[in-house]
Design a protein around this motif. Structure first.
Motif, PDB file in Angstrom:
ATOM      1  N   LYS A 341      73.720  15.243 -67.802  1.00  0.00           N
ATOM      2  CA  LYS A 341      73.403  16.623 -67.435  1.00  0.00           C
ATOM      3  C   LYS A 341      72.714  16.664 -66.079  1.00  0.00           C
ATOM      4  CE  LYS A 341      69.446  16.073 -70.476  1.00  0.00           C
ATOM      5  NZ  LYS A 341      69.785  14.639 -70.666  1.00  0.00           N
ATOM      6  N   GLN A 344      67.733  19.760 -67.041  1.00  0.00           N
ATOM      7  CA  GLN A 344      67.211  19.660 -68.401  1.00  0.00           C
ATOM      8  C   GLN A 344      66.062  20.649 -68.561  1.00  0.00           C
ATOM      9  OE1 GLN A 344      68.080  17.733 -71.046  1.00  0.00           O
ATOM     10  NE2 GLN A 344      66.338  18.185 -72.371  1.00  0.00           N
ATOM     11  N   LYS A 363      77.122  18.100 -68.022  1.00  0.00           N
ATOM     12  CA  LYS A 363      76.657  19.484 -68.199  1.00  0.00           C
ATOM     13  C   LYS A 363      75.838  19.887 -66.974  1.00  0.00           C
ATOM     14  CE  LYS A 363      76.122  19.041 -73.239  1.00  0.00           C
ATOM     15  NZ  LYS A 363      76.316  17.562 -73.307  1.00  0.00           N
ATOM     16  N   ARG A 366      71.253  22.055 -69.779  1.00  0.00           N
ATOM     17  CA  ARG A 366      71.079  21.836 -71.216  1.00  0.00           C
ATOM     18  C   ARG A 366      69.687  22.248 -71.635  1.00  0.00           C
ATOM     19  NH1 ARG A 366      71.038  22.085 -76.147  1.00  0.00           N
ATOM     20  NH2 ARG A 366      71.698  20.416 -77.566  1.00  0.00           N
ATOM     21  N   CYS A 368      66.905  21.836 -74.150  1.00  0.00           N
ATOM     22  CA  CYS A 368      66.599  20.704 -75.029  1.00  0.00           C
ATOM     23  C   CYS A 368      66.789  21.083 -76.496  1.00  0.00           C
ATOM     24  CB  CYS A 368      65.167  20.234 -74.788  1.00  0.00           C
ATOM     25  SG  CYS A 368      64.740  18.750 -75.733  1.00  0.00           S
ATOM     26  N   GLY A 394      74.634  24.285 -72.195  1.00  0.00           N
ATOM     27  CA  GLY A 394      74.494  23.982 -73.616  1.00  0.00           C
ATOM     28  C   GLY A 394      73.193  24.578 -74.119  1.00  0.00           C
ATOM     29  N   TYR A 424      74.687  24.845 -79.824  1.00  0.00           N
ATOM     30  CA  TYR A 424      74.201  23.751 -80.656  1.00  0.00           C
ATOM     31  C   TYR A 424      73.221  24.273 -81.693  1.00  0.00           C
ATOM     32  CZ  TYR A 424      76.024  20.517 -77.110  1.00  0.00           C
ATOM     33  OH  TYR A 424      76.838  19.823 -76.252  1.00  0.00           O
ATOM     34  N   GLU A 435      76.769  20.214 -82.415  1.00  0.00           N
ATOM     35  CA  GLU A 435      77.543  21.278 -81.768  1.00  0.00           C
ATOM     36  C   GLU A 435      78.143  22.186 -82.840  1.00  0.00           C
ATOM     37  OE1 GLU A 435      81.589  21.784 -79.139  1.00  0.00           O
ATOM     38  OE2 GLU A 435      80.303  20.039 -78.709  1.00  0.00           O
TER      39      GLU A 435
END
Length: 455
Positions: A341, A344, A363, A366, A368, A394, A424, A435
């Motif tokens: 990623k 983050q 990604k 994302r 966490c 994500g 997710y 996911e």
């Protein structure tokens, strides 16, 4: 628009013990590749040349321009040109004392006189308000509770495009609308019965056409904030010099790298135990930096932070990790070769990614999914170009995360295999998130077909 003399902050010295070796230093002013900046002043040269005073007690000290009297009914400093029309002005603003709940510290745009302007004010009551000011007649164009605590830096921005005026605090729009009070004018720094400090003032002539926000906004999410009309640059910048770094560089205030390449920490792998290249204190800004390889764990933001025109040539573990604070802004720049990623998001709040290029990555963002503390997190992407990237965002829908997208361009993807938003199930630390879906749903993943362009 006529250009004023730009004065950018000199790059900060590396921390003692950093062991940096500078191969070469570039001379002259550095202009961001993603914005038409026509004025900039960081006051790092110790003076306020180019500003004109109207009331108050002003001085440049500790790299900021401050007004110290809470007894001044109205104190102002103006700069720029009276002919400026469509532009955005941004500054970091820190209230240091309020004489009353109606006192204010703020930023002004299109000031056609000392009493006629658009003003974004931090009030002693804890609110921020976007105002059309015509002498004693003040019209509110929107407001929001932001805290406005003394001693805290806030990033204020006013965008003026035709009759459309918008105001933002820490990247989140707090007001806006159509108003025809004044069509042109200078920028200003303003206080009323309050003391405050100002820093990192910039004016950008590129202002986009406002977008219509969705009819339904999930709690805690933010409306996209378009700030440019052209895609990020197709070519990557050439470093002006290279700097070998052996220890994390702490940043408070603003660090302007002058488009130098910084490299040398870590092994370029995926270990999360690596030190970051830069560690940004709350309210810090990192700008005009190229991060080479190895770069350890990239950039750590310990609170609200701003990354302006930062480029990652080869992402190792992560390009940046947002750990504390509530508002984080990535404006301009790009990243490539992130096997996992790029960004983050571990802390709470909202990450704004705009005018950005991502290439050959897993990604782009994302939230966490298994940190020690579970927060509701949000990301707002605007004017992003992606090539060879598997996922843009994500998020964890069970925690109420949201991802909003506008003006996304996907290159060289004939099969449309790039996934825009993956959902997710967030889990406790020590477990692995599962996911559970992907695609726009109007609740957590917020975009329409018109927001995504394939080329």
């Amino acid at each position: 628009m006529q250009t004023s003399r730009a004065r950018l902050r000199r790059p900060l010295l590396l921390a003692a013990g950093a062991g940096a070796t500078v191969a070469a230093l570039a001379a002259g002013t550095v202009t961001s590749a993603f914005a038409a900046t026509v004025f900039s002043d960081t006051f790092s040269d110790g003076d306020a040349a180019g500003w004109s005073k109207s009331g108050g007690t002003w001085a440049v000290a500790d790299g900021a321009f401050s007004q110290s009297s809470t007894a001044s009914e109205l104190a102002r400093q103006f700069a720029g040109q009276t002919s400026w029309t469509d532009y955005q002005v941004q500054a970091r603003v820190r209230p240091t004392g309020f004489g009353s709940s109606s006192a204010l510290v703020g930023l002004a745009a299109r000031a056609s006189s000392s009493t006629k302007m658009y003003r974004l004010a931090l009030l002693g009551s804890g609110r921020a308000e976007l105002q059309a000011v015509n002498g004693s007649q003040i019209t509110s164009l929107g407001s929001a509770t932001v805290g406005a605590a003394t001693g805290t830096w806030y990033t204020l921005r006013i965008e003026a495009s035709g009759s459309t005026i918008r105001g933002y605090v820490n990247g989140t729009q707090i007001g806006g609308g159509s108003n025809s009070l004044v069509g042109a004018g200078r920028i200003g720094l303003v206080t009323a019965y309050a003391a405050g400090s100002f820093d990192d003032v910039s004016v950008d002539s590129s202002v986009s056409t406002p977008t219509t926000p969705p009819t339904s906004t999930p709690p805690g999410s933010a409306t996209p904030t378009p700030t440019g009309t052209t895609p990020p640059p197709a070519s990557w910048p050439t470093p002006t010099a290279s700097v070998k770094v052996d220890a994390t560089i702490p940043v408070s205030g603003t660090f302007d790298g002058g488009m130098r390449r910084y490299y040398g920490i870590g092994d370029g792998g995926q270990s999360e135990s690596q030190d970051p290249m830069f560690e940004l204190a709350a309210g810090a800004t990192l700008r005009n930096v190229i991060i080479g390889a190895p770069a350890g764990d990239g950039v750590h933001c310990e609170g609200d932070c701003t990354l302006l025109n930062v480029w990652w040539e080869d992402v190792g573990e992560d390009a940046a990790t947002f750990r504390g604070g509530t508002t984080y802004t990535v404006d301009g720049g790009g990243a490539r070769s992130a096997s996992d990623k790029v960004f983050q998001h571990n802390g709470p709040g909202t990450v704004h990614i705009r005018n950005f290029r991502v290439e050959s990555s897993g990604k782009l963002y994302r939230a966490c999914g298994n940190c020690s503390t579970s927060y509701q997190r949000h990301v707002v992407m605007d004017n992003v170009t992606a090539t060879g990237t598997k996922v843009l965002a994500g998020i964890n829908t069970n925690w109420g995360d949201t991802a909003r997208f506008s003006r996304i361009t996907i290159l060289n993807d004939p099969n449309r295999s790039t996934r825009i938003c993956v959902k997710y199930q967030g889990v406790p630390k020590g477990s692995e998130p599962k996911e559970i879906g992907a695609g726009a749903d109007g609740v957590n993943c917020l975009y329409s077909a018109s927001d995504i362009t394939y080329r």
